[in-house]
Write a protein that holds these residues in place. Structure first.
Motif, mmCIF file in Angstrom:
data_model
loop_
_atom_site.group_PDB
_atom_site.id
_atom_site.type_symbol
_atom_site.label_atom_id
_atom_site.label_comp_id
_atom_site.label_asym_id
_atom_site.label_seq_id
_atom_site.Cartn_x
_atom_site.Cartn_y
_atom_site.Cartn_z
ATOM 1 N N ASP A 145 9.349 -1.827 2.596
ATOM 2 C CA ASP A 145 10.455 -1.918 1.645
ATOM 3 C C ASP A 145 11.384 -0.706 1.735
ATOM 4 O O ASP A 145 11.709 -0.068 0.741
ATOM 5 C CB ASP A 145 9.892 -2.052 0.221
ATOM 6 N N GLU A 173 -4.385 1.156 -7.603
ATOM 7 C CA GLU A 173 -3.493 0.224 -8.294
ATOM 8 C C GLU A 173 -2.085 0.802 -8.450
ATOM 9 O O GLU A 173 -1.088 0.066 -8.418
ATOM 10 C CB GLU A 173 -4.071 -0.113 -9.669
ATOM 11 N N ALA A 174 -1.992 2.121 -8.600
ATOM 12 C CA ALA A 174 -0.692 2.744 -8.877
ATOM 13 C C ALA A 174 0.134 2.983 -7.619
ATOM 14 O O ALA A 174 1.379 2.906 -7.660
ATOM 15 C CB ALA A 174 -0.916 4.068 -9.614
ATOM 16 N N PRO A 188 0.777 1.264 -4.713
ATOM 17 C CA PRO A 188 1.726 0.242 -4.233
ATOM 18 C C PRO A 188 3.014 0.191 -5.058
ATOM 19 O O PRO A 188 4.103 -0.002 -4.513
ATOM 20 C CB PRO A 188 0.923 -1.054 -4.356
ATOM 21 N N LEU A 189 2.906 0.385 -6.357
ATOM 22 C CA LEU A 189 4.094 0.359 -7.223
ATOM 23 C C LEU A 189 4.983 1.572 -6.968
ATOM 24 O O LEU A 189 6.221 1.482 -7.057
ATOM 25 C CB LEU A 189 3.655 0.330 -8.684
ATOM 26 N N ALA A 190 4.335 2.701 -6.629
ATOM 27 C CA ALA A 190 5.120 3.914 -6.384
ATOM 28 C C ALA A 190 5.806 3.863 -5.028
ATOM 29 O O ALA A 190 6.960 4.282 -4.877
ATOM 30 C CB ALA A 190 4.213 5.143 -6.471
ATOM 31 N N PRO A 247 8.108 -0.345 -5.051
ATOM 32 C CA PRO A 247 8.197 -0.981 -6.375
ATOM 33 C C PRO A 247 8.808 -2.379 -6.315
ATOM 34 O O PRO A 247 8.505 -3.217 -7.151
ATOM 35 C CB PRO A 247 9.072 -0.012 -7.172
ATOM 36 N N ASP A 258 8.371 -4.622 -3.911
ATOM 37 C CA ASP A 258 7.430 -5.571 -3.322
ATOM 38 C C ASP A 258 6.096 -4.861 -3.064
ATOM 39 O O ASP A 258 5.769 -4.508 -1.928
ATOM 40 C CB ASP A 258 7.986 -6.131 -2.010
ATOM 41 N N PRO A 259 5.313 -4.633 -4.119
ATOM 42 C CA PRO A 259 4.046 -3.897 -3.965
ATOM 43 C C PRO A 259 3.082 -4.554 -2.982
ATOM 44 O O PRO A 259 2.221 -3.884 -2.417
ATOM 45 C CB PRO A 259 3.452 -3.900 -5.379
#
Length: 667
Positions: free
Chosen positions: A345, A509-510, A512-514, A517, A519-520
């Protein structure tokens, strides 16, 4: 027919022979024959022999060589069985006795004196004289008393502690008589007792036999010597298996002797005493042949040591793997692109943006980029391509990493600032080199201007890795800065994140979002905790591999030892014959040889276990590991040595136990 120890001989002074009396004759042969072979090859050694010997007689059996004298002696001594007829010993038909009862009667009723004395050459005179009592299981105190008295009567007190190999022929024969005397037999069977002696020693032996006869012992002598025959009260001549002359009728003289001699005491044979004697005999055999014992010991030591070493190394290696995986599982996660590329991304992992996003999360200590490049693609050389014909290329590991990754892995280099140059703002094309890789390339030292060539382009070497931290493989690797990739395509691109212990699960868990964001799902996070189960596979596979090699070594040691012990059995046929003549059962002979295997195997197991432990410690020190060795491994070395020793002795022991005493005695 069973034997009863409570029954005693009413006509002679000797202790219970184990055979009930039904006749006044001690020996009674009625039509005894002995044939060998069958059909056209059948040979008759004894032809319908009938002979009666009364208690206390001194009988000489004479005849030419091949007349059947030795065959007759073997039958009289229960070393062989007749083909026909009847043989009564103290009134009992010996044909009805079991093998065990024949052995016991032979030990308790008969004494043997052979032509060549049948000495155990590396044992002492006292040890040889006590052999019959050992077979019987007589306690050591009683044994020493009887043997001492017998040797004293034969004038050998001063030679008691001398090994048989140092005794003269006459002394050995007197020891043989002492051996027979010590068991207090009812009958002494002597086979050419003076055949190998000079006239002086012959006279001495005859004198001792006469003295025993005067004390009530029945003496039957096989002889060619007319002097011995003349000393006997009765002469029986045998020719071609048939008695052709007998100088006198059988008469008993034992009643007078019985009145003069004290009744001996009976003791129940002790299996424990026998077992201890067999153990001591095994030690004596090995100590008397140190070179052979050393070779056998070495074989068992290498086998047991290899087994202990393999288990110890596999346990230690598995412990290191477990420690590293466990350590990583507490404070490390690995981030990869779900698509397998270096992009997610819009984030390019090598440019530091993904690391920056991750470093902002709670619980993250550091993170860094790492990838690998195939050595064949990197084409790393020490000099420019084409400058030197056939210049070898580096074939080790090529790693692409930034300073964050090396910091996360606790890697240090010399000079200290060299690690930071991998992530220099100006995008320097630099490399760090492991000490092993430097040796591979032939780089003696790193200084200003040091370069390597990567895919045809120069790359500066800015430092040498001095401590590989958590990545021991970096010693053999070249670490390139991301800027040095050029047109190379990296493999296994990832970000390694060092965390506060206990945070990997939450960060999984955190992250991929960081990183992505939008497309985790493009980001895959792996916790090393999932890999901890691999340690069981590593330990099992490593232990199995090295264990198989060790077992093969142990089998090889057992086979070589079995061959050596089998050859020993063949060479010790005289000893086997002697033990059987003195009443040793097949089981006892089997135990003697098995005990020898057990003793040398146990010694090899103990020394092998010690050798294996030393090898494990040395290997661990060289590898920088912490030695891990369970106490049970030492016991395993001992057990392995004992089992392999017993196994190696099993077949030789069976061969020895099955030896026909009549054949062995002729050998």
């Amino acid at each position: 027919m069973g034997l009863h120890r409570s029954e005693r001989c009413p006509t002679c002074r000797h202790r219970d022979s184990g055979v009930p009396m039904t006749s006044s004759a001690v020996i009674e042969l009625d039509g005894v024959t002995r044939s060998f072979g069958a059909g056209h090859t059948k040979t008759t050694a004894l032809d319908a022999i009938s002979l009666t010997v009364m208690p206390g007689e001194f009988v000489a059996i004479i005849g030419p060589s091949g007349s059947g004298k030795s065959t007759l002696l073997n039958i009289l001594g229960l070393l062989d069985r007749s083909s026909g007829g009847r043989y009564l010993l103290n009134g009992v038909d010996v044909q009805s006795l079991s093998e065990r009862d024949r052995d016991r009667v032979r030990n308790e009723t008969l004494g043997f004196v052979f032509q060549d004395s049948r000495m155990l050459l590396m044992d002492t005179a006292a040890g040889n004289a006590s052999l019959g009592l050992k077979v019987r299981g007589t306690p050591r105190v009683d044994r020493a008393t009887r043997v001492g008295a017998a040797l004293r009567r034969l004038g050998l007190t001063h030679r008691m502690g001398e090994t048989a190999i140092n005794l003269s022929g006459g002394e050995r024969q007197r020891v043989a008589i002492a051996r027979a005397m010590a068991t207090e037999p009812a009958v002494i069977l002597a086979d050419e007792p003076t055949g190998a002696l000079d006239s002086k020693n012959s006279e001495s032996i005859i004198s001792h036999l006469r003295e025993l006869n005067r004390q009530g012992v029945t003496v039957v002598v096989i002889t060619h010597d007319r002097t011995v025959a003349d000393a006997a009260d009765r002469r029986v001549e045998i020719v071609d298996g048939v008695i052709v002359a007998d100088s006198g009728a059988a008469t008993s003289k034992s009643a007078t002797a019985a009145a003069e001699a004290p009744a001996p005491q009976n003791r129940r044979p002790s299996f424990a005493v026998r077992l201890w004697d067999e153990f001591c005999d095994a030690l004596s055999v090995h100590s008397s042949k140190p070179a052979r014992a050393l070779l056998l010991l070495t074989a068992f030591m290498l086998g047991a040591g290899g087994l202990v070493c393999s288990i110890g190394i596999s346990e230690s290696a598995a412990a290191q793997v477990t420690e590293r995986l466990t350590q990583a599982s507490l404070d490390e996660v690995v981030v990869r692109s779900a698509s397998g590329t270096a992009f997610a991304d819009g984030f390019y992992y090598a440019d530091g943006s993904a690391s920056a996003a991750i470093n902002g999360l709670e619980g993250v200590r550091s993170s860094g980029f790492v990838a690998s490049v195939a050595a064949a693609e990197a084409r790393i050389t020490l000099l420019p391509s084409g400058s030197v014909p056939n210049q070898p290329a580096f074939d080790g590991s090529v790693v692409v990493a930034d300073a964050g990754y090396l910091g996360a892995q606790q890697v240090t280099a010399a000079p200290a600032h060299a690690v930071g140059l991998l992530s220099a703002d100006w995008g320097a094309r630099v490399a760090l080199i492991g000490e092993g890789a430097a040796e591979n390339l032939g780089i003696a030292s790193v200084g200003p201007g040091a370069q390597i060539w990567v895919d045809g382009s120069a790359v500066d070497i800015v430092g040498v890795i001095t401590d590989t931290g958590r990545k021991a493989a970096l010693r053999e690797a070249i670490v390139l800065s991301p800027a040095a990739l050029g047109t190379l395509t990296p493999d296994d691109v990832s970000l390694v994140v060092r965390t506060v212990p206990g945070y990997p699960a939450a960060l999984a868990e955190a992250i991929p979002l960081a990183v992505a964001p939008g497309d985790p799902a493009q980001v895959r996070v792996e916790t090393v905790a999932d890999l901890r189960n691999l340690r069981f596979g590593v330990a099992t596979d490593l232990g199995t591999l090295v264990g198989i090699v060790s077992v093969l070594l142990l089998l090889l040691a057992s086979m070589s030892s079995a061959i050596a012990m089998y050859l020993s059995v063949q060479a010790r046929s005289s000893e086997i014959a002697l033990r059987r003549a003195l009443g040793a059962s097949r089981g006892s002979v089997w135990r003697v040889f098995t005990m020898e295997g057990l003793v040398i195997g146990a010694a090899g197991g103990v020394s092998g276990a010690a050798l294996g432990v030393c090898a494990v410690v040395i290997v661990c020190v060289l590898q920088g590991w912490t030695p891990t060795l369970s106490p049970s491994v030492l016991l395993l070395g001992l057990v392995a040595g004992c089992v392999s020793g017993i196994c190696s002795a099993t077949y030789p022991a069976i061969v020895a136990a099955r030896a026909d005493p009549a054949i062995a005695i002729r050998g």
